[in-house]
Write a protein that holds these residues in place. Structure first.
Motif, mmCIF file in Angstrom:
data_model
loop_
_atom_site.group_PDB
_atom_site.id
_atom_site.type_symbol
_atom_site.label_atom_id
_atom_site.label_comp_id
_atom_site.label_asym_id
_atom_site.label_seq_id
_atom_site.Cartn_x
_atom_site.Cartn_y
_atom_site.Cartn_z
ATOM 1 N N ILE A 40 0.844 -1.209 0.000
ATOM 2 C CA ILE A 40 0.000 0.000 0.000
ATOM 3 C C ILE A 40 0.871 1.248 0.000
ATOM 4 O O ILE A 40 0.590 2.228 -0.704
ATOM 5 C CB ILE A 40 -0.956 -0.017 1.212
ATOM 6 C CG1 ILE A 40 -1.929 -1.188 1.096
ATOM 7 C CG2 ILE A 40 -1.723 1.308 1.302
ATOM 8 C CD1 ILE A 40 -2.790 -1.402 2.323
ATOM 9 N N ASP A 41 1.965 1.207 0.793
ATOM 10 C CA ASP A 41 2.922 2.331 0.806
ATOM 11 C C ASP A 41 3.389 2.657 -0.617
ATOM 12 O O ASP A 41 3.430 3.816 -1.025
ATOM 13 C CB ASP A 41 4.154 1.973 1.653
ATOM 14 C CG ASP A 41 3.926 2.171 3.138
ATOM 15 O OD1 ASP A 41 3.028 2.956 3.497
ATOM 16 O OD2 ASP A 41 4.648 1.555 3.927
ATOM 17 N N LYS A 42 3.756 1.611 -1.353
ATOM 18 C CA LYS A 42 4.302 1.817 -2.693
ATOM 19 C C LYS A 42 3.271 2.425 -3.628
ATOM 20 O O LYS A 42 3.583 3.341 -4.400
ATOM 21 C CB LYS A 42 4.816 0.488 -3.255
ATOM 22 C CG LYS A 42 6.101 0.028 -2.586
ATOM 23 C CD LYS A 42 6.489 -1.383 -3.020
ATOM 24 C CE LYS A 42 7.718 -1.854 -2.236
ATOM 25 N NZ LYS A 42 8.027 -3.270 -2.508
ATOM 26 N N LEU A 43 2.033 1.928 -3.564
ATOM 27 C CA LEU A 43 0.998 2.476 -4.438
ATOM 28 C C LEU A 43 0.649 3.910 -4.051
ATOM 29 O O LEU A 43 0.450 4.773 -4.915
ATOM 30 C CB LEU A 43 -0.251 1.595 -4.401
ATOM 31 C CG LEU A 43 -1.409 2.064 -5.301
ATOM 32 C CD1 LEU A 43 -0.951 2.246 -6.740
ATOM 33 C CD2 LEU A 43 -2.579 1.090 -5.230
ATOM 34 N N ALA A 200 0.148 1.731 9.552
ATOM 35 C CA ALA A 200 -0.506 3.015 9.262
ATOM 36 C C ALA A 200 -1.857 2.878 8.564
ATOM 37 O O ALA A 200 -2.566 3.867 8.392
ATOM 38 C CB ALA A 200 0.419 3.880 8.412
ATOM 39 N N TYR A 201 -2.223 1.666 8.159
ATOM 40 C CA TYR A 201 -3.478 1.472 7.434
ATOM 41 C C TYR A 201 -4.412 0.580 8.241
ATOM 42 O O TYR A 201 -3.951 -0.279 9.006
ATOM 43 C CB TYR A 201 -3.199 0.843 6.065
ATOM 44 C CG TYR A 201 -2.164 1.628 5.297
ATOM 45 C CD1 TYR A 201 -2.462 2.901 4.813
ATOM 46 C CD2 TYR A 201 -0.880 1.128 5.114
ATOM 47 C CE1 TYR A 201 -1.506 3.647 4.138
ATOM 48 C CE2 TYR A 201 0.081 1.867 4.441
ATOM 49 C CZ TYR A 201 -0.235 3.121 3.959
ATOM 50 O OH TYR A 201 0.718 3.867 3.310
ATOM 51 N N PRO A 202 -5.737 0.786 8.079
ATOM 52 C CA PRO A 202 -6.679 -0.012 8.875
ATOM 53 C C PRO A 202 -6.608 -1.497 8.506
ATOM 54 O O PRO A 202 -6.538 -1.858 7.335
ATOM 55 C CB PRO A 202 -8.047 0.585 8.514
ATOM 56 C CG PRO A 202 -7.848 1.271 7.203
ATOM 57 C CD PRO A 202 -6.431 1.756 7.198
ATOM 58 N N TYR A 307 9.478 9.386 5.594
ATOM 59 C CA TYR A 307 8.093 9.751 5.302
ATOM 60 C C TYR A 307 8.044 11.237 4.972
ATOM 61 O O TYR A 307 8.874 12.022 5.457
ATOM 62 C CB TYR A 307 7.186 9.486 6.501
ATOM 63 C CG TYR A 307 6.922 8.030 6.798
ATOM 64 C CD1 TYR A 307 5.694 7.455 6.484
ATOM 65 C CD2 TYR A 307 7.891 7.226 7.387
ATOM 66 C CE1 TYR A 307 5.445 6.119 6.762
ATOM 67 C CE2 TYR A 307 7.652 5.888 7.662
ATOM 68 C CZ TYR A 307 6.421 5.344 7.348
ATOM 69 O OH TYR A 307 6.185 4.021 7.622
ATOM 70 N N VAL A 308 7.069 11.633 4.169
ATOM 71 C CA VAL A 308 6.777 13.048 3.942
ATOM 72 C C VAL A 308 5.313 13.257 4.301
ATOM 73 O O VAL A 308 4.421 12.662 3.677
ATOM 74 C CB VAL A 308 7.042 13.468 2.488
ATOM 75 C CG1 VAL A 308 6.585 14.898 2.263
ATOM 76 C CG2 VAL A 308 8.522 13.334 2.158
ATOM 77 N N LYS A 309 5.055 14.029 5.333
ATOM 78 C CA LYS A 309 3.698 14.254 5.844
ATOM 79 C C LYS A 309 2.971 12.928 6.057
ATOM 80 O O LYS A 309 1.826 12.753 5.682
ATOM 81 C CB LYS A 309 2.914 15.166 4.894
ATOM 82 C CG LYS A 309 3.502 16.565 4.801
ATOM 83 C CD LYS A 309 2.765 17.423 3.804
ATOM 84 C CE LYS A 309 3.414 18.801 3.717
ATOM 85 N NZ LYS A 309 2.877 19.629 2.641
ATOM 86 N N ARG A 310 3.692 11.989 6.627
ATOM 87 C CA ARG A 310 3.215 10.649 6.987
ATOM 88 C C ARG A 310 2.996 9.744 5.788
ATOM 89 O O ARG A 310 2.521 8.622 5.931
ATOM 90 C CB ARG A 310 1.937 10.713 7.828
ATOM 91 C CG ARG A 310 2.010 9.827 9.060
ATOM 92 C CD ARG A 310 0.680 9.616 9.699
ATOM 93 N NE ARG A 310 -0.018 8.457 9.133
ATOM 94 C CZ ARG A 310 -1.096 7.911 9.675
ATOM 95 N NH1 ARG A 310 -1.608 8.431 10.767
ATOM 96 N NH2 ARG A 310 -1.660 6.874 9.138
ATOM 97 N N VAL A 311 3.366 10.207 4.603
ATOM 98 C CA VAL A 311 3.325 9.351 3.417
ATOM 99 C C VAL A 311 4.680 8.652 3.307
ATOM 100 O O VAL A 311 5.723 9.315 3.236
ATOM 101 C CB VAL A 311 3.053 10.165 2.132
ATOM 102 C CG1 VAL A 311 3.152 9.260 0.903
ATOM 103 C CG2 VAL A 311 1.695 10.827 2.203
ATOM 104 N N TYR A 312 4.660 7.328 3.304
ATOM 105 C CA TYR A 312 5.904 6.561 3.217
ATOM 106 C C TYR A 312 6.598 6.832 1.886
ATOM 107 O O TYR A 312 5.982 6.790 0.824
ATOM 108 C CB TYR A 312 5.599 5.074 3.352
ATOM 109 C CG TYR A 312 6.748 4.166 2.993
ATOM 110 C CD1 TYR A 312 7.741 3.884 3.923
ATOM 111 C CD2 TYR A 312 6.852 3.608 1.722
ATOM 112 C CE1 TYR A 312 8.797 3.049 3.595
ATOM 113 C CE2 TYR A 312 7.898 2.777 1.387
ATOM 114 C CZ TYR A 312 8.872 2.506 2.325
ATOM 115 O OH TYR A 312 9.924 1.687 1.988
ATOM 116 N N ILE A 313 7.914 7.105 1.918
ATOM 117 C CA ILE A 313 8.684 7.362 0.699
ATOM 118 C C ILE A 313 9.660 6.221 0.427
ATOM 119 O O ILE A 313 9.648 5.628 -0.640
ATOM 120 C CB ILE A 313 9.465 8.696 0.795
ATOM 121 C CG1 ILE A 313 8.501 9.857 1.081
ATOM 122 C CG2 ILE A 313 10.261 8.954 -0.474
ATOM 123 C CD1 ILE A 313 7.441 10.071 0.021
#
Length: 624
Positions: A40-43, A200-202, A307-313
């Motif tokens: 999910i992080d990658k997408l 980080a995801y439900p 992470y950038v604003k909690r978005v995994y990089i």
């Protein structure tokens, strides 16, 4: 349908997992959920940065369900998914070149460690501990076709075309008879809370709940029951590092570390900070209790996630911290970096450079605080991470002073480690240099006959037994105005010589020349010294600017074949052996004894002599 065999490494790994490695089977669920989260992080990242997937809309989630009758457990996600090539590359082989070496090096006790698999990124295969067969149905985001991968973990795997309405992967485990206890709502809830609460995801769990109405009875007189189909979110899905420090319990910090970096041990310590101002970011760094297994491999896996604003990089970028801090685990979450930041941009980005620089200072500052306030904890740290800190002395000039305060060395004065500051504080009055010996194992260096010649005069000698010490010292000339002097090099000889040394050298000049002639081009020179006691006839020295014998050997291992510097033989005029050479007119005898003296001195240094047969023949002749 295509049938394929596992690559050799995977086959070996599966045998190890199934038969000996995992003692705690429940880890499999952590591994599979972690893989779903990564997908999910990658997408999510590609939907913000990749032209072909930009604006791709999806609602991230991980779904679990089970069927007791069919004995199946299903884990599904709507992440990036895989195509046929990805299935072959990701589930048919192991990418890390260090994995096989690591597997081969495991002791029998280590093979029982339930957390080792996760450390080197092949956690999917852990599912074969509980499943007799696994099916993966997957569709890659942005592509039309879906595929099904099937394997029993022994004979190989099959790939065939399949149907799937959206991107992502669904993994179905056909549980073996020993693992049906996992097909239980309460057990699955427990494991998700234990291992994946901070994902980080439900994470949803689908199950049937039986409700009893005790006011109504059925025809048998028992409470009436109804079955309600439920699908509940189990995990909290809160990014721990975004919470205030005061609201986080110590156990939460430890659990977050163990669940995200697959370690069964608590971290040695951690540091959590939020920086606000021109650059805004949050960091949470951990120091593992023990050094990561791949710390000294060239293809080590970095331990810091960006992470950038909690978005995994990424968690695969070696630019986030300098190489010498590669053992640090943790999170950097920036509010200011662009979401489409690439590896090349990271290398040049001013914001990332500022975060990196500040993070390094923060980490080294924390090390210093612990060294001053908790020496016992710092000793544990140094035993694991002294060597990479020394690498920093060579590579990080900006933080060299901070690192000089942190590195430790063995010493002739005490067991354990000493700091350069402590060495300086107890230096003998009038001492002008920091004395050290390097170029061998700790035991070999400690027993060097040179050390006692200094300690008898009241000098402390640092014992530098790390293979990197000599490399570091080529760029590190002094500490607070005091030059480093190697006692096994010529530069330190003049500093401790007796007033009668010059006279002695002149008196024994002839025997030195006799030994030098006998040895020919095997040595650079032969010198007389009074610093050795009568039990030692000779030792090896190197010229001040020449690498030690061990360093030459290390450089050859690194491919520098042309480097070979002749040693200097230091002989002891008080030794009966030297007196015999002086008195002898037998050239063959002098040659034999001189060669034995040289070989003996090399062996004292822990160096294997070149011609063991000649050494044995010389010894036999002399003994005879």
């Amino acid at each position: 349908m295509s049938q394929k065999k596992f690559k050799t490494e995977v086959a070996d790994l599966l045998k190890l997992i199934i038969h000996s490695l995992y003692s705690n089977k429940e880890i499999f669920l952590r591994e599979l959920i972690s893989n779903s989260s990564d997908a999910i992080d990658k997408l999510k990242y590609l939907s913000l940065t990749d032209g072909s997937l930009k604006g791709y809309s999806f609602d991230p989630r991980i779904q679990l369900s089970f069927d007791e009758g069919k004995k199946t457990l299903t884990i599904s996600d709507n992440g990036i998914g895989m195509n046929e090539d990805d299935l072959n590359n990701n589930l048919g082989t192991i990418a890390s070149s260090g994995t096989r070496k690591f597997l081969e090096s495991l002791s029998e006790d280590q093979k029982k460690d339930s957390n080792l698999i996760g450390q080197f990124g092949v956690g999917f295969y852990s599912a074969f501990m509980v499943a007799e067969k696994i099916e993966v149905v997957t569709r890659k985001a942005g592509e039309e076709g879906a595929y099904k991968w099937t394997s029993d973990g022994r004979s190989g795997y099959e790939i065939e075309k399949a149907e799937r309405s959206e991107q992502g992967s669904t993994i179905t485990l056909f549980m073996n008879s020993d693992s049906t206890s996992f097909l239980n709502r309460y057990e699955l809830e427990r494991l998700i809370k234990k291992y994946s609460d901070y994902v980080a995801y439900p994470i949803y769990l689908e199950y049937d709940k039986t409700n009893y109405n005790y006011e109504k009875k059925d025809e048998k007189g028992e409470p009436e029951k109804t079955v309600e189909h439920k699908n509940e979110q189990i995990n909290s899905a809160i990014a721990l590092w975004r919470k205030s420090k005061s609201s986080i319990k110590e156990e939460e910090y430890k659990d977050f570390y163990k669940n995200n970096w697959y370690d069964s041990e608590d971290p040695l310590f951690y540091m959590h900070s939020k920086v606000e101002g021109a650059t805004e970011y949050t960091t949470l760094f951990y120091i593992p209790q023990y050094a990561p297994f791949d710390m000294n491999y060239a293809d080590y896996k970095p331990g810091v996630k960006l992470y950038v604003k909690r978005v995994y990089i990424t968690d695969d970028d070696k630019e986030l911290l300098p190489v010498y801090l590669r053992f640090v685990r943790g999170i950097i979450d920036s509010e200011d970096l662009p979401l489409n930041v690439s590896r090349e941009i990271l290398q040049e980005n001013r914001i990332m450079a500022s975060i990196r620089s500040s993070s390094v200072k923060k980490i080294l500052g924390e090390f210093k605080k612990i060294s001053e306030n908790n020496p016992e904890l710092y000793d544990k740290f140094i035993k694991e991470y002294n060597r990479p800190l020394k690498e920093g002395l060579y590579s990080d000039y900006a933080n060299r002073d901070a690192l000089l305060a942190l590195v430790r060395y063995h010493s002739s004065s005490e067991d354990g480690y000493v700091s350069l500051k402590k060495y300086k504080e107890r230096m003998k009055e009038g001492q002008k240099s920091i004395y050290y010996i390097s170029g061998g194992s700790l035991d070999a260096l400690k027993s060097s006959p040179l050390i006692s010649s200094y300690t008898e005069k009241g000098y402390e000698v640092l014992i530098m037994d790390d293979d990197i010490d000599e490399i570091v010292l080529t760029s590190l000339y002094e500490y607070e105005g005091l030059p480093f002097k190697a006692i096994n090099k010529t530069g330190a000889l003049d500093e401790i010589k007796d007033e009668n040394d010059d006279k002695l050298k002149e008196e024994k000049k002839a025997v030195a020349e006799k030994v030098k002639k006998a040895l020919g081009d095997k040595v650079k020179d032969v010198v007389i010294s009074s610093r050795l006691d009568s039990s030692v006839s000779s030792c090896i020295l190197m010229d001040e600017n020449d690498p030690s014998v061990q360093m030459q050997r290390l450089m050859k291992q690194m491919g520098n074949e042309g480097i070979e510097v002749k040693p200097i033989l230091e002989i002891n005029p008080k030794s009966p052996v030297i007196n015999k050479i002086e008195a002898s007119e037998d050239e063959e005898y002098v040659k034999a004894v001189s060669e034995v003296l040289l070989d003996q001195a090399l062996l004292q240094e822990g160096v294997m002599i070149k011609d063991a047969l000649a050494f044995a023949k010389n010894l036999t002749r002399l003994l005879g």
